[in-house]
Write a protein that holds these residues in place. Structure first.
Motif, PDB file in Angstrom:
ATOM      1  N   LEU A 139       1.084  -1.066   0.308  1.00  0.00           N
ATOM      2  CA  LEU A 139      -0.243  -0.074   0.208  1.00  0.00           C
ATOM      3  C   LEU A 139       0.877   1.562  -0.234  1.00  0.00           C
ATOM      4  CD1 LEU A 139      -2.846  -1.295   2.520  1.00  0.00           C
ATOM      5  CD2 LEU A 139      -3.061  -0.597   0.192  1.00  0.00           C
ATOM      6  N   ALA A 140       1.586   0.764   0.983  1.00  0.00           N
ATOM      7  CA  ALA A 140       3.011   2.381   0.701  1.00  0.00           C
ATOM      8  C   ALA A 140       3.429   2.824  -0.721  1.00  0.00           C
ATOM      9  CB  ALA A 140       4.135   2.232   1.697  1.00  0.00           C
ATOM     10  N   VAL A 141       3.707   1.297  -0.931  1.00  0.00           N
ATOM     11  CA  VAL A 141       4.356   1.702  -2.509  1.00  0.00           C
ATOM     12  C   VAL A 141       2.523   2.402  -3.548  1.00  0.00           C
ATOM     13  CG1 VAL A 141       4.392   0.344  -4.761  1.00  0.00           C
ATOM     14  CG2 VAL A 141       5.608  -0.115  -2.621  1.00  0.00           C
ATOM     15  N   LEU A 142       1.604   2.239  -3.258  1.00  0.00           N
ATOM     16  CA  LEU A 142       1.057   2.855  -4.603  1.00  0.00           C
ATOM     17  C   LEU A 142       0.684   4.018  -3.760  1.00  0.00           C
ATOM     18  CD1 LEU A 142      -2.006   0.297  -4.177  1.00  0.00           C
ATOM     19  CD2 LEU A 142      -1.089   0.477  -5.609  1.00  0.00           C
ATOM     20  N   ASP A 143       1.030   4.069  -2.547  1.00  0.00           N
ATOM     21  CA  ASP A 143       0.933   5.809  -2.112  1.00  0.00           C
ATOM     22  C   ASP A 143       1.874   6.543  -2.264  1.00  0.00           C
ATOM     23  OD1 ASP A 143      -1.669   5.217  -0.744  1.00  0.00           O
ATOM     24  OD2 ASP A 143      -0.779   4.857   1.557  1.00  0.00           O
ATOM     25  N   ARG A 144       3.093   5.803  -3.275  1.00  0.00           N
ATOM     26  CA  ARG A 144       4.146   6.114  -3.543  1.00  0.00           C
ATOM     27  C   ARG A 144       5.261   6.951  -2.139  1.00  0.00           C
ATOM     28  NH1 ARG A 144       3.728   7.285  -8.809  1.00  0.00           N
ATOM     29  NH2 ARG A 144       1.686   7.573  -9.626  1.00  0.00           N
ATOM     30  N   ALA A 145       5.221   5.828  -0.962  1.00  0.00           N
ATOM     31  CA  ALA A 145       5.799   6.650  -0.207  1.00  0.00           C
ATOM     32  C   ALA A 145       7.124   6.059  -0.088  1.00  0.00           C
ATOM     33  CB  ALA A 145       4.753   5.717   1.334  1.00  0.00           C
ATOM     34  N   LEU A 146       6.608   4.600  -1.074  1.00  0.00           N
ATOM     35  CA  LEU A 146       8.110   3.609  -1.588  1.00  0.00           C
ATOM     36  C   LEU A 146       8.192   3.358  -2.548  1.00  0.00           C
ATOM     37  CD1 LEU A 146      10.463   1.571  -0.024  1.00  0.00           C
ATOM     38  CD2 LEU A 146       8.105  -0.184   0.659  1.00  0.00           C
ATOM     39  N   SER A 147       8.935   2.945  -3.623  1.00  0.00           N
ATOM     40  CA  SER A 147       9.760   2.285  -4.748  1.00  0.00           C
ATOM     41  C   SER A 147       9.108   1.058  -4.816  1.00  0.00           C
ATOM     42  CB  SER A 147      10.470   2.844  -5.125  1.00  0.00           C
ATOM     43  OG  SER A 147      11.457   2.105  -4.539  1.00  0.00           O
ATOM     44  N   ALA A 148       8.391   0.256  -6.025  1.00  0.00           N
ATOM     45  CA  ALA A 148       8.650  -1.336  -6.275  1.00  0.00           C
ATOM     46  C   ALA A 148      10.103  -1.953  -5.976  1.00  0.00           C
ATOM     47  CB  ALA A 148       8.322  -1.450  -7.596  1.00  0.00           C
ATOM     48  N   THR A 149      11.164  -0.956  -5.952  1.00  0.00           N
ATOM     49  CA  THR A 149      12.205  -2.094  -5.646  1.00  0.00           C
ATOM     50  C   THR A 149      12.761  -1.532  -4.330  1.00  0.00           C
ATOM     51  OG1 THR A 149      13.362  -0.603  -8.377  1.00  0.00           O
ATOM     52  CG2 THR A 149      15.167  -1.371  -6.463  1.00  0.00           C
ATOM     53  N   GLY A 150      12.324  -0.317  -4.167  1.00  0.00           N
ATOM     54  CA  GLY A 150      12.671  -0.368  -2.686  1.00  0.00           C
ATOM     55  C   GLY A 150      11.247  -1.303  -1.917  1.00  0.00           C
ATOM     56  N   LEU A 151      10.780  -1.958  -1.735  1.00  0.00           N
ATOM     57  CA  LEU A 151       9.373  -3.204  -1.682  1.00  0.00           C
ATOM     58  C   LEU A 151      10.523  -4.175  -1.457  1.00  0.00           C
ATOM     59  CD1 LEU A 151       7.127  -4.174  -0.600  1.00  0.00           C
ATOM     60  CD2 LEU A 151       6.425  -3.954  -2.717  1.00  0.00           C
ATOM     61  N   GLY A 152      11.038  -4.277  -2.575  1.00  0.00           N
ATOM     62  CA  GLY A 152      11.715  -5.643  -3.703  1.00  0.00           C
ATOM     63  C   GLY A 152      13.270  -5.743  -2.242  1.00  0.00           C
ATOM     64  N   VAL A 153      14.002  -5.120  -2.402  1.00  0.00           N
ATOM     65  CA  VAL A 153      14.597  -4.929  -1.659  1.00  0.00           C
ATOM     66  C   VAL A 153      14.400  -5.410   0.493  1.00  0.00           C
ATOM     67  CG1 VAL A 153      16.590  -3.278   0.137  1.00  0.00           C
ATOM     68  CG2 VAL A 153      15.861  -2.992  -2.702  1.00  0.00           C
ATOM     69  N   VAL A 154      13.550  -4.836   1.185  1.00  0.00           N
ATOM     70  CA  VAL A 154      13.104  -4.744   1.955  1.00  0.00           C
ATOM     71  C   VAL A 154      12.194  -6.065   2.329  1.00  0.00           C
ATOM     72  CG1 VAL A 154      11.105  -3.779   3.699  1.00  0.00           C
ATOM     73  CG2 VAL A 154      12.692  -2.416   2.279  1.00  0.00           C
ATOM     74  N   LEU A 155      12.112  -6.389   1.387  1.00  0.00           N
ATOM     75  CA  LEU A 155      11.670  -7.640   1.970  1.00  0.00           C
ATOM     76  C   LEU A 155      12.575  -8.457   1.904  1.00  0.00           C
ATOM     77  CD1 LEU A 155       7.781  -8.169  -0.203  1.00  0.00           C
ATOM     78  CD2 LEU A 155       8.436  -7.427   2.580  1.00  0.00           C
ATOM     79  N   ALA A 156      13.648  -8.648   0.349  1.00  0.00           N
ATOM     80  CA  ALA A 156      14.702  -9.227  -0.163  1.00  0.00           C
ATOM     81  C   ALA A 156      15.322  -9.629   2.016  1.00  0.00           C
ATOM     82  CB  ALA A 156      15.833  -9.415  -0.887  1.00  0.00           C
ATOM     83  N   ALA A 157      15.653  -8.369   2.807  1.00  0.00           N
ATOM     84  CA  ALA A 157      16.448  -8.056   3.444  1.00  0.00           C
ATOM     85  C   ALA A 157      15.438  -9.275   4.883  1.00  0.00           C
ATOM     86  CB  ALA A 157      16.554  -6.792   4.265  1.00  0.00           C
ATOM     87  N   ARG A 158      14.373  -9.307   5.021  1.00  0.00           N
ATOM     88  CA  ARG A 158      13.662  -9.275   6.502  1.00  0.00           C
ATOM     89  C   ARG A 158      13.547 -11.161   5.475  1.00  0.00           C
ATOM     90  NH1 ARG A 158       6.697 -10.042   6.354  1.00  0.00           N
ATOM     91  NH2 ARG A 158       7.031 -11.081   4.742  1.00  0.00           N
TER      92      ARG A 158
END
Length: 411
Positions: free
Chosen positions: A46-65
């Motif tokens: 949802l943060a990606v949809l709100d433009r608070a996070l990029s799609a690339t950033g989402l992938g990096v964060v989830l990969a770190a998790r």
């Protein structure tokens, strides 16, 4: 392949496990951790949809998790056997709870901060899994563990439905940052609510490296041929079947049926089938538990097979419902047998090996399947995936001791 199922004695007599306050606390804690785990990706989406996070950033964060999860699982298995399982759950949950607000703080500001915090959250999640598995064996007596495992896996399936729906609903009134913090509160519940175990495991030998103690768990796993065979079959199905679902199902829905409804319907049918499977295993115990479990695991082959053939979408939905049913026919006897057969002082280490292999292969399968589809097309890839899903559990069923998931002979 299997004998007819019968109603088990422990499910028809005695007090049901869900009436025990200690189990309800354990179940609520595991459910809270499941909700937190499933909700976070949707909140960040949802943060990606709100433009608070990029799609690339989402992938990096989830990969770190995911990286934090995989790194923590073997360490937590050793610690949960060396010290109190309840203490490991407490500290793992608290670590995830304290790190979660840092994800919210970094949202829209620093992907690096979010990734570091997500790695800690993933580590907390990974540490909880083997500790919860071993704690269940301490809190619940042997005669009711099948019921307990069915109730826990039922909660896991419910969270896959509730987490995205609840997230979407709450997003209408709360910001993404607030929702992220809310997942931290769920981790706090997971840390504080579970009951103490029946006893604390004996401490490990002074000065023994963690890797050496984990190796002791691997040696214990090797003493159980059914475990190694079942784990190999599960790994094969995860690597191929699960990955085919993640990669090929969206493509087939778009190219063959021209709608995203096929993706949503198939995943919903899978969850519904899994709920039915968990409910069934809570009430009935097959005579040949191991063969029944492996047959259930093989049912996942119908998922990639349905995507391979030009069938009506209803057939795809039915195939995924069967796959979901089968995966719980496997999970409940698998967890119960592990808790029953493995030496108690090594249970968390063996469970961590289970989670490390099954969860660790999922991202590898995704990384492999996408280029394979590009190179060979999705039809040959799906055919191979279906063949592996059917044949790997069948091969595991040929291994001695696999019939009952037990080293001891049974009539």
């Amino acid at each position: 392949m299997t004998a007819p199922a019968t109603v088990s004695p422990e499910s028809s007599g005695g007090r049901p496990v869900w009436r025990e306050p200690s189990f309800l606390r354990l179940w609520s804690g595991t459910t809270a951790s499941g909700l937190a785990t499933w909700a976070l990706p949707f909140v960040l989406g949802l943060a990606v949809l709100d433009r608070a996070l990029s799609a690339t950033g989402l992938g990096v964060v989830l990969a770190a998790r995911t990286a934090g999860f995989l790194l923590a699982v073997p360490v937590a298995g050793v610690l949960a056997d060396r010290y109190s399982r309840r203490a490991v759950v407490l500290w793992a949950g608290l670590a995830a709870a304290l790190a979660t607000p840092l994800i919210a703080l970094g949202l829209g500001r620093s992907v690096l901060l979010m990734s570091a915090a997500a790695a800690v959250v993933g580590a907390g999640q990974g540490a909880c899994r083997p500790a919860f598995q071993a704690l269940t064996a301490e809190v619940v007596d042997a005669g009711r563990r099948r019921q307990a495992n069915a109730a826990i896996t039922l909660a896991v399936r419910v969270t896959t439905l509730v987490a995205p729906a609840a997230t979407a609903l709450l997003a209408t009134v709360l910001s993404s940052r607030t929702l992220v913090v809310g997942t931290g509160l769920l981790w706090l519940v997971a840390a504080l609510l579970p009951p103490p175990g029946s006893k604390a495991p004996a401490p490990g030998r002074a000065g023994t490296p963690l890797l050496a103690e984990f190796g002791e768990g691997v040696r214990e796993a090797r003493r159980h041929p059914w475990f190694l065979a079942g784990l190999a079959a599960l790994a094969a199905v995860v690597f191929t079947g699960y990955s085919a679902t993640a990669v090929a199902l969206p493509l087939v829905g778009r190219d063959r049926y021209g709608t995203e409804a096929v993706l949503a319907g198939a995943l919903t049918a899978y969850t519904a089938g899994a709920l039915a499977g968990a409910a069934l295993m809570a009430r009935r115990q097959p005579r040949a538990q191991g063969w029944t479990a492996l047959a259930g695991l093989a049912l996942y082959g119908f998922a990639p097979l349905s995507l391979l053939l030009p069938v009506h979408p209803a057939v795809v939905f039915a195939a995924y419902a069967i796959a979901g049913l089968g995966i719980e026919l496997f999970n409940v006897p698998w967890f119960t047998a592990t808790q029953r057969e493995v030496e108690p002082r090594l249970l968390a280490r063996v469970s961590s090996l289970d989670f490390l292999v099954s969860y660790g292969l999922a991202p590898l399968g995704l990384a492999f399947l996408a280029p394979a589809v590009d190179a060979f097309g999705w039809r040959p890839v799906l055919a191979v995936c279906a063949l592996v899903c059917f044949s790997a559990p069948a091969a595991a069923a040929l291994v001695p001791t696999s019939r009952h998931f037990s080293r001891g002979e049974r009539s």
